[in-house]
Write an enzyme that holds these catalytic residues in place. Sequence first.
Site, short mmCIF file in Angstrom:
data_model
loop_
_atom_site.label_atom_id
_atom_site.label_comp_id
_atom_site.label_asym_id
_atom_site.label_seq_id
_atom_site.Cartn_x
_atom_site.Cartn_y
_atom_site.Cartn_z
N LYS A 1 -1.07 40.98 7.71
CA LYS A 1 -1.82 40.37 8.82
C LYS A 1 -2.12 41.45 9.87
CE LYS A 1 -2.20 36.32 7.06
NZ LYS A 1 -3.52 35.86 6.64
N ARG B 1 -0.36 37.42 17.91
CA ARG B 1 0.60 36.33 17.67
C ARG B 1 2.06 36.79 17.84
NH1 ARG B 1 -3.13 32.48 16.32
NH2 ARG B 1 -4.67 33.13 14.80
N ASP C 1 -0.40 31.46 9.93
CA ASP C 1 -0.38 32.22 11.18
C ASP C 1 0.75 31.77 12.11
OD1 ASP C 1 -2.53 33.78 10.40
OD2 ASP C 1 -4.00 32.40 11.27
N SER D 1 -11.10 30.10 13.41
CA SER D 1 -11.74 30.08 12.08
C SER D 1 -13.12 29.44 12.16
CB SER D 1 -10.87 29.28 11.10
OG SER D 1 -9.66 29.93 10.88
C1 S3P Z 1 -8.38 32.64 8.22
C2 S3P Z 1 -7.60 32.65 7.11
C3 S3P Z 1 -6.21 33.14 7.10
C4 S3P Z 1 -5.63 33.31 8.50
C5 S3P Z 1 -6.62 33.90 9.45
C6 S3P Z 1 -7.87 33.06 9.54
C7 S3P Z 1 -9.76 32.13 8.11
O1 S3P Z 1 -6.16 34.36 6.41
O2 S3P Z 1 -4.46 34.09 8.47
O3 S3P Z 1 -6.06 34.03 10.75
O4 S3P Z 1 -10.38 31.80 9.14
O5 S3P Z 1 -10.28 32.06 6.98
P1 S3P Z 1 -6.03 34.36 4.78
O6 S3P Z 1 -7.01 33.38 4.31
O7 S3P Z 1 -6.37 35.73 4.31
O8 S3P Z 1 -4.60 33.98 4.54
#
Ligand code: S3P
Length: 446
Positions: free
Chosen positions: A355, A403, A328, A29
């Site tokens: 996902k 994953r 996740d 992220s």
């Molecule tokens: C993420 C937010 C999550 C997560 C993704 C990374 C991010 O998704 O599942 O792997 O970096 O903002 P959502 O915010 O749509 O749940």
Amino acid sequence: MSHGFEMQPMQARKSGPLTGRVRVPGDKSISHRAMILGLLTIGETHVTGLLEGEDVLRSAAAARALGADIQRVGPGEWRVNGMGIGTLLEPSETLDFGNAGTGSRLMMGVVGGHPIRATFDGDASLRKRPMGRILDPLRKMGVEVIEAAEGNRVPLTIQGARETIPITYETPVASAQIKSAILFCGLNAPGETIVIEAEASRDHTEKMLAYFGAEITSTPHGAHGRRITLKGQPELAPQPIAVPADPSSAAFPMVAALIVPGSDIVIESVMMNPLRIGLITTLREMGARIEELDRRIEGGEEVADLRVRHSLLKGVDVPAERAPSMIDEYPVLAVAAAFAEGETRMNGLQELRVKESDRLQAVADGLKANGVTHRIEGDDLIVDGLSRNIRGGGSVKTHMDHRIAMSFLVMGLAADRDVGVDDMSFIATSFPDFIPLMTRLGGQFA
Ligand code: S3P
């Protein structure tokens, strides 16, 4: 072949105790956001510890196409010379995000705030994922959707706002991706852009924007939510970004050590942002021996070295409101739950269906293939823990989902018979060194 490349099957084998110290790669992220912040800042943003996974490299390529000068100067060390807010170039080619939901959605927000046109596309997995949740608020901010595949999916072309409109938006689901797309778009809007979320999602965008000098505040909203207010058109100043280790990647060696008898490992410098560590909370409730050796601040985030030892786990009830902080991690939690004594109930998993794959179904199918009884009730997954005697022997379909692949390879390290996955190639999107790192700890793969 489901994705046009050679699929790479892999088997994991019952292994002896896992031991040693490892550091997992940089947080995905934060790595995506480092490229975006660098693009939107004039001057040089120096990044260390960047995750060099395929997803992040796609964001880097997109940032280049929008005008940034990006250089890799060493392992994990990158320099981004950005364009600043309001002056992005129109890309001459399609922005291909491969498997990356986060990169594509965040960049739609970035492009949406600029008077430029861009086409977004990705692989067969990304082409199935819903983009309406991003396009809806962006339309309110002045973005025009020129064309999109059926159901608001990629490939899609947007014309960014000629004059970006600041909005107040209540997100329909707790999603940092929706929140971040709106905030990135709002950077080029005059006035305040406000995002309200009923449940707090990861806050890296807010923290990094504040660190780069934006005026942004976050206040509580209801029992679990937040109200985030961003003042548009800030002058961002470049700052060094030290990317901490990804707790979502640490989850795999962590669960492996918990389920392989005799294991005792240390995972170094894991980011302990409270909005990211729902898995650790849950595993501790299950009886996991996870010890924080040295909690400290690194790169603006709390980090800790985690000592994880094999543990006798028991089943628990995981509340739905914890989902955003461990979204996740459910696939690998389901693996831990299989080795626990008694039932584990994971509530409120509807977001898992959208996902990289339909993770609820993929996990259920993988459990079934390996002799673990479970059921899906509505959006809840209930796993019957077998306390250690997992038959294994299954062949798991990964559906282009990193994953799912890593979770079932972890299962195979402790199951009686080998667990196979049909394709491990997508692990490179988030954790390119997964197999060598797990092998160093003592994991056996074939
Ligand atoms: C993420 C937010 C999550 C997560 C993704 C990374 C991010 O998704 O599942 O792997 O970096 O903002 P959502 O915010 O749509 O749940």
